[in-house]
Design a protein around this motif. Structure first.
Motif, short mmCIF file in Angstrom:
data_model
loop_
_atom_site.label_atom_id
_atom_site.label_comp_id
_atom_site.label_asym_id
_atom_site.label_seq_id
_atom_site.Cartn_x
_atom_site.Cartn_y
_atom_site.Cartn_z
N VAL A 23 -12.68 -10.53 -6.32
CA VAL A 23 -12.07 -9.91 -5.13
C VAL A 23 -12.67 -10.41 -3.82
CG1 VAL A 23 -11.55 -7.82 -6.44
CG2 VAL A 23 -13.60 -7.88 -5.02
N ARG A 24 -13.85 -11.01 -3.88
CA ARG A 24 -14.49 -11.43 -2.64
C ARG A 24 -13.59 -12.37 -1.82
NH1 ARG A 24 -19.70 -10.71 -1.50
NH2 ARG A 24 -20.31 -10.55 -3.70
N PRO A 25 -12.96 -13.39 -2.41
CA PRO A 25 -12.06 -14.23 -1.61
C PRO A 25 -10.81 -13.49 -1.12
CG PRO A 25 -12.02 -14.89 -3.93
CD PRO A 25 -13.15 -13.95 -3.76
N LEU A 26 -10.35 -12.50 -1.87
CA LEU A 26 -9.19 -11.72 -1.42
C LEU A 26 -9.54 -10.92 -0.18
CD1 LEU A 26 -7.93 -10.36 -4.88
CD2 LEU A 26 -7.07 -12.34 -3.61
N VAL A 27 -10.72 -10.32 -0.18
CA VAL A 27 -11.17 -9.56 0.99
C VAL A 27 -11.34 -10.48 2.19
CG1 VAL A 27 -13.09 -8.21 1.93
CG2 VAL A 27 -12.26 -7.76 -0.40
N ALA A 28 -11.96 -11.63 1.98
CA ALA A 28 -12.17 -12.58 3.07
C ALA A 28 -10.84 -13.07 3.63
CB ALA A 28 -13.01 -13.75 2.58
N ASP A 29 -9.85 -13.26 2.76
CA ASP A 29 -8.55 -13.75 3.21
C ASP A 29 -7.87 -12.73 4.11
OD1 ASP A 29 -6.53 -15.65 3.37
OD2 ASP A 29 -5.48 -14.89 1.60
N SER A 64 -1.42 2.71 -0.44
CA SER A 64 -1.10 2.75 -1.86
C SER A 64 -0.17 1.59 -2.16
CB SER A 64 -0.43 4.09 -2.21
OG SER A 64 -0.32 4.25 -3.61
N PRO A 65 -0.24 1.01 -3.36
CA PRO A 65 0.55 -0.19 -3.65
C PRO A 65 2.05 0.01 -3.49
CG PRO A 65 -1.10 0.18 -5.35
CD PRO A 65 -1.09 1.40 -4.49
N ALA A 66 2.72 -1.03 -3.01
CA ALA A 66 4.18 -1.05 -2.95
C ALA A 66 4.73 -1.09 -4.37
CB ALA A 66 4.66 -2.26 -2.15
N ALA A 120 -7.49 -4.66 -3.84
CA ALA A 120 -8.59 -5.11 -2.98
C ALA A 120 -8.12 -5.37 -1.55
CB ALA A 120 -9.21 -6.38 -3.56
N GLY A 121 -6.86 -5.81 -1.40
CA GLY A 121 -6.33 -6.07 -0.06
C GLY A 121 -6.32 -4.83 0.81
N ALA A 122 -6.02 -3.68 0.21
CA ALA A 122 -5.99 -2.43 0.97
C ALA A 122 -7.39 -2.07 1.46
CB ALA A 122 -5.43 -1.31 0.10
N ILE A 123 -8.39 -2.24 0.59
CA ILE A 123 -9.77 -1.94 0.99
C ILE A 123 -10.20 -2.87 2.12
CG2 ILE A 123 -12.12 -1.68 0.18
CD1 ILE A 123 -10.01 0.25 -1.08
N ALA A 124 -9.84 -4.14 2.00
CA ALA A 124 -10.17 -5.11 3.05
C ALA A 124 -9.48 -4.76 4.36
CB ALA A 124 -9.77 -6.52 2.60
N ALA A 125 -8.21 -4.34 4.26
CA ALA A 125 -7.45 -3.98 5.47
C ALA A 125 -8.09 -2.81 6.17
CB ALA A 125 -6.00 -3.67 5.09
N PHE A 126 -8.53 -1.82 5.41
CA PHE A 126 -9.21 -0.68 6.02
C PHE A 126 -10.49 -1.11 6.72
CE2 PHE A 126 -7.31 2.54 2.82
CZ PHE A 126 -6.33 2.93 3.73
N ALA A 127 -11.26 -1.97 6.08
CA ALA A 127 -12.57 -2.36 6.61
C ALA A 127 -12.45 -3.24 7.85
CB ALA A 127 -13.37 -3.08 5.53
N HIS A 128 -11.49 -4.16 7.84
CA HIS A 128 -11.39 -5.15 8.93
C HIS A 128 -10.28 -4.87 9.92
CE1 HIS A 128 -14.34 -7.92 7.14
NE2 HIS A 128 -13.84 -7.57 5.97
N VAL A 173 -11.07 -1.28 -11.42
CA VAL A 173 -12.34 -1.98 -11.25
C VAL A 173 -12.31 -2.93 -10.06
CG1 VAL A 173 -11.71 -3.86 -12.83
CG2 VAL A 173 -14.13 -3.30 -12.47
N PHE A 174 -11.14 -3.46 -9.70
CA PHE A 174 -11.05 -4.38 -8.57
C PHE A 174 -11.13 -3.63 -7.24
CE2 PHE A 174 -8.82 -6.45 -12.13
CZ PHE A 174 -9.67 -7.52 -12.29
N VAL A 175 -10.59 -2.42 -7.20
CA VAL A 175 -10.74 -1.58 -6.01
C VAL A 175 -12.21 -1.21 -5.84
CG1 VAL A 175 -10.21 0.68 -5.03
CG2 VAL A 175 -8.38 -0.69 -6.05
N ALA A 176 -12.87 -0.84 -6.94
CA ALA A 176 -14.29 -0.51 -6.87
C ALA A 176 -15.11 -1.72 -6.42
CB ALA A 176 -14.77 -0.02 -8.24
N ALA A 177 -14.75 -2.89 -6.92
CA ALA A 177 -15.47 -4.11 -6.53
C ALA A 177 -15.27 -4.43 -5.06
CB ALA A 177 -15.00 -5.27 -7.39
N ALA A 178 -14.05 -4.22 -4.57
CA ALA A 178 -13.77 -4.46 -3.14
C ALA A 178 -14.58 -3.50 -2.27
CB ALA A 178 -12.28 -4.31 -2.87
N LYS A 179 -14.75 -2.28 -2.73
CA LYS A 179 -15.59 -1.34 -1.97
C LYS A 179 -17.01 -1.87 -1.87
CE LYS A 179 -13.24 3.06 -2.97
NZ LYS A 179 -13.40 4.40 -3.60
N ARG A 180 -17.51 -2.43 -2.97
CA ARG A 180 -18.86 -2.98 -2.92
C ARG A 180 -18.95 -4.12 -1.91
NH1 ARG A 180 -21.99 -5.00 -8.31
NH2 ARG A 180 -21.61 -2.79 -8.81
#
Length: 441
Positions: free
Chosen positions: A34-40, A159-161, A191-199, A218-225
């Motif tokens: 998920v790290r590259p998804l968040v960065a993207d 929430s996902p579309a 993970a994109g939603a978590i990234a959108a909230f953060a950035h 698990v990917f949502v949890a990983a994005a939170k990390r």
């Protein structure tokens, strides 16, 4: 379910932590995925979110911000009995959550010297609601009501579309949003939603948040990390777990039903019975064998109960059962014994505790008034469940007048000198230089 016999053994807390059953889960690989998804998302915003929606949700061209009228209109399709139950949940949760908001306190240390303790809500919260195997309006409400009760002024929900709703989130998520009065909702998942909230995503008017909460895979949890530190997070929630302490007086049907109820969440869910009665253990296992195949999610339940994370554990006495529970730190702890209060007095580590045969965990999932977002994976040993307090920060407001400061000048100068920070002391003495006829150094 397997049986673990710990009778006749002297076990330390460390031993118990090693022996309790756990799911074999590692988030490290998910973090790297998920790290590259968040960065993207941080770099490209809306374009990245649309690509991820297409790739992971199979949805393209939808409105990322859900129109307010669509949120309100969703209630027309909510079954009346479900809407009434959700309203009752909201009412009970608001009352219980209010008790988690501390009152402002003032400590007067001397004349003219006081410290005021206030609890300040964060300004903005991002709430995530999953939409995969199932959508849980109750979880949306648990998070939203806790934040609202704390006084958070800004709340956004993602929430996902869904392909079969024209790109809107799951209808049940929208029901909960409408009933809680949330009008800022985004059709963004994973993970994109978590990234959108953060950035933040300026292209769709999504401002960054201060805290991200809500369940997910698990990917949502990983994005939170990945975003933790940039924003606060509630937890890296794992799969659900229940531990039941029961003796020979417990109803084996009740215990079996409760173990099955948590097992239906996920194949990796943990269901654990700790008892000092071999007879009860045998009767519970017999009840499980009868009930589990008849439940709707029988295959999922069988996988969870048969996994390494679930077990019946035999101990010498209830004192040992309590020690084992504290070492485990269960998300949900049930106590069904002849003297529940005596067992409860020995419990220190649990997310939420359900006392007595008529207080099942499923009551807490819905209408107990308690919050069902709780620490998992043993983290109840050092963290708490979600509540109004999650969104509050204690702030100390210090106020000294001139005379009160003068009374502590000497001790303060001594401490500043001892720590080699003379300018700290000089900042105090500077306030009295004119009276002493001194010149600033």
């Amino acid at each position: 379910m397997r049986t673990i016999d710990l009778r006749g053994r002297e076990l330390s807390r460390g031993d118990l932590q090693q022996l309790v059953p756990r799911a074999a889960v590692s988030a490290e690989q998910a973090v790297e995925r998920v790290r590259p998804l968040v960065a993207d998302v941080a770099e490209r915003g809306e374009a990245a979110l649309r690509e991820q929606a297409r790739d992971f949700d199979g949805v393209d061209g939808h409105a990322l911000r859900v129109p307010a009228e669509a949120i309100a209109a969703s209630l027309a399709d909510c079954p009346p009995d479900v809407a009434d139950a959700l309203r009752e949940l909201i009412s009970r949760l608001r009352r219980a959550s209010a008790a988690q908001v501390p009152q402002e306190q003032v400590t007067r240390l001397a004349d003219g010297a006081e410290i005021r303790q206030r609890w300040q809500p964060v300004s903005r919260v991002g709430l995530y609601a999953p939409g995969g195997k199932a959508a849980y309006p109750s979880s949306v409400i648990m998070n939203a009501v806790a934040a609202q009760t704390a006084g958070v002024p800004g709340l956004a929900l993602a929430s996902p579309a869904q392909r079969d709703t024209g790109g809107l989130p799951h209808p049940a998520v929208l029901w909960a949003a409408a009933l809680c009065g949330i009008d800022e909702v985004y059709a963004i998942g994973g993970a994109g939603a978590i990234a959108a909230f953060a950035h933040g995503v300026p292209q769709i008017g999504l401002e960054p948040v201060d805290v991200v909460t809500g369940p997910g895979n698990v990917f949502v949890a990983a994005a939170k990390r990945v975003v933790s530190g940039r924003v606060g997070i509630d937890s890296e929630a794992g799969t659900t777990e229940i531990l039941v302490i029961a003796d020979e007086t417990a109803d084996p049907g009740f215990v079996a039903a409760d173990l099955i109820s948590q097992a239906e969440h996920d194949e990796a869910a943990a269901s654990v019975l700790v008892t000092d009665s071999t007879e009860l253990a045998e009767r519970v296992l017999a009840e499980v064998a009868q009930r589990a195949p008849r439940t709707r999610h029988a295959d999922r339940v069988a996988a969870a109960l048969g996994g390494p994370q679930s077990a019946v554990i035999l101990v010498d006495d209830l004192a040992t059962a309590a020690r084992l529970s504290n070492a485990y730190g269960p998300e949900h702890l049930e106590i069904q014994t002849a003297d529940d209060s005596a067992v409860l007095a020995r419990i220190t580590d649990a997310g939420a505790i359900f006392v007595g045969g008529y207080t099942p965990v499923s009551l807490g999932d819905y209408l107990a008034g308690s919050n069902h977002v709780l620490p998992t994976g043993g983290t109840a040993r050092f963290s708490a469940g979600l509540g109004a307090h999650t969104f509050l920060r204690p702030q100390q407001i210090v106020s000294y007048d001139r005379a009160a400061l003068a009374r502590v000048e000497g001790p303060l100068l001594a401490l500043a000198g001892a720590e080699g920070l003379p300018a700290h002391g000089e900042a105090v003495s500077a306030r009295f230089e004119r009276d002493r006829g001194e010149e600033a150094p």
